[in-house]
Design a protein around this motif. Structure first.
Motif: not given
Lengths: 385, 385
Positions: A69-74, A102-108, A113-121, A145-151
């Motif tokens: 799943p891509t950051f852009e779509t999410l 999971k990413f949407v849940a954290a980013a909403a 800038d929501a990319w920080a969620i991924l940059e900060s792991f 589990n509590p983890s996710a991979v986003v492109t």
């Protein structure tokens, strides 16, 4: 055994006919966003079942979440959640849809800038919307589990985050939902679960006898049912076993108190990012040469793996290690998952850019000893040609 | 695989030196009751460590919870909780102390006669005080499950209740806290964990391949470390493995999707209630004849147990079954746990009252098929003489 903390709050609702329990599990006043991938969830009737179970709850839908799943779509889903003030996310799909949810849940609820969620792991995640899943593709374990991979599409970056805030509240695992999956996705799922276990097991001994036995039990089970799942007709017991194996492979349990590797995943990620290989295929390509390259560091566990998982007891230590790796590779091939880059039309010319991408992404000291450098990764890619 | 739900919210904090993390885990404004058993927790220094970790929090203490904790004793703790308006219960001990603490947690806010909690098997429990544990004796798994056994002294009744409200919020498992345990308690712990696994595993095949492998892994591990734990000097790795095995043996995980037995436990309970045998000893006495009596119903699983746990591959099916049962019995004996009633000074005269007690307690249709009647239990007791 290393010291550890373990807590996994996700409720699993497992079995045939369990989708209607959504009505009991989702709060009656929830404003629900259903997230899904392509058209298969619609075609198979799962979405209709989910809608029926949710009854009169306010709901909206967001389809089109890609494999990887891509950051852009999410971020478009995040905009929808905010615009419609939705407050409960329900993923209907496999690992990509659940990871994306999971990413949407954290980013909403995140204000920067929501990319920080991924940059900060994930360390910047202070809150997240409640989420849950209806699993249709057993593979990644994301359902527990509590983890996710986003492109990030623009930069071909596969990024990872984890946060206890994004454990699914519950996940519904109905093995019959896998009946319509193509063999390729089932095979990828078997390989993915197998390699998840290997990343947590095949390191060095840590006096973790229970964790080793559990890991070996999962590997043996996947070897036993894999060919049946992929090559046979849909069969409830095998699908149920695959589903539970994949969940157990990455819910934190076999990771307790042991070192972890994950170099195979990270070296494999670049193959997806640059050449679009399925995640499971990248693992099948990378794992065998990765184990051969690091056989000295992993010697004790490779011998244990050879004996307990593959029942290899004859020949020298080196023979048994090589046989165990070869059998693993043959197992992947028997599922129709190719284990050489040439099988995906990739030749030596792809290697330099892959190694550069690893370096650019900071993947320079991988593995349980932090000694898998980009130079080592190059040897792995070369051996996989 | 049978349909199932699984959720276990307890946080495990595992390892050497983890008791001080109480300060982080217990709310700063909690009014804490520390519950413990005899003097060993004081002598070993664990109570002092707990008090230090709790720092300035309001706290009270309640000692003297017996092995097989009694309703009568626990109701005194309930009175203390109410009188001092305590709002967080911290068990420091083994299964008896943790079980007792669960009962206090449910009984303190309960307005009617608290015996109803046990008579209803927990279904009347609507709320409970938060509780947590510092485990000092690995055996029962109570540190990560929602159930408890409480004895009514006046009627010699061992009663059981379970409620999701009494999962410990967290449990601290420091293997070094077992260093001062006497061999007898360690041996009972190994037997208890072993038989917990057997009650969930040794029934009939249910196409639960992962659960079977996990159960077999636990049994193999207990067989491997049991003698070292009981007969050797205190050794961190073995104690850590015992601790994690015992927790995994009864935290709901290996029970997912499979039938369960529990006849050995229930037939054994009367030996504790009427003759004061340690719980582990009752299991060692009852399990071997129970398996022999029910070998036809349990045939497929007994053969699997013989092959995978004891590596028995020669001889007829019946030979291998008998050998597997005998090896199990020998294993218990090798730990110093006697497996015959005569070893506890009990003769044929005790049997009729035991069978009557079973009947009086409604234990008339036990086991995974509900076919273990008091008459069958009589045969088990007789075979155990």
């Amino acid at each position: 055994m290393q010291n550890f903390e373990f807590q996994n709050p996700t409720r699993i609702v497992f079995g045939q006919g369990t989708v209607p329990s959504l009505d009991k599990l989702v709060p009656a006043d929830a404003r629900v966003l259903i997230l899904y991938g392509g058209q298969s969830a619609e075609r198979a009737g799962t979405l209709a079942e989910v809608r029926a179970a949710l009854g009169p709850r306010v709901r909206s839908e967001f389809g089109g979440i890609e494999a990887n799943p891509t950051f852009e779509t999410l971020m478009r889903a995040v905009a929808l959640v905010r615009a419609e003030r939705l407050d409960f996310l329900l993923a209907v799909g496999g690992g990509s849809v659940i990871d994306g949810t999971k990413f949407v849940a954290a980013a909403a609820p995140y204000s920067g800038d929501a990319w920080a969620i991924l940059e900060s792991f994930g360390s910047v995640v202070q809150e997240a919307l409640p989420l849950a899943a209806v699993l249709t593709l057993p593979a990644t374990g994301s359902e527990m589990n509590p983890s996710a991979v986003v492109t990030r599409q623009t930069t071909h970056t596969k990024a990872f985050f984890a946060s206890p805030k994004v454990y699914p509240q519950f996940s519904i695992l109905d093995p019959t939902k896998t009946y319509t999956l193509p063999a390729r996705q089932l095979a990828n799922g078997v390989v993915d679960a197998f390699v998840h276990v290997m990343e947590q097991y095949l390191t060095y001994p840590a006096a973790a006898l229970v964790q080793d036995r559990f890991a070996e039990g999962l590997l043996q089970t996947l070897i036993e049912i894999g060919p049946k799942v992929v090559n046979g007709p849909a069969d409830y017991d095998s699908r149920a076993t695959l589903m539970w194996s994949a969940t157990m492979a990455l819910n934190g349990l076999i990771a307790t108190g042991v070192p972890q590797d994950w170099a195979t995943h990270l070296v494999g990620h670049e193959l997806t990012a640059l050449h679009g290989l399925d995640h499971g295929c990248t693992l099948a390509v990378v794992l065998p040469p990765m184990l051969r390259l690091r056989r000295d560091n992993k010697r004790a566990k490779l011998l244990q793996f050879a004996e307990r998982v593959w029942q290899l007891r004859d020949g020298t230590d080196d023979d048994r290690i090589e046989q165990a790796i070869q059998r693993t590779q043959d197992f992947f091939e028997s599922l129709g998952v190719r284990t050489r880059l040439s099988g995906y039309g990739l030749g030596p010319e792809v290697i330099a850019p892959l190694v550069e991408a690893l370096t650019a992404h900071g993947m320079t000291r991988l593995g349980e000893h932090g000694d898998v450098t980009p130079d080592q990764a190059r040897l792995v890619y070369e051996a996989a040609l």
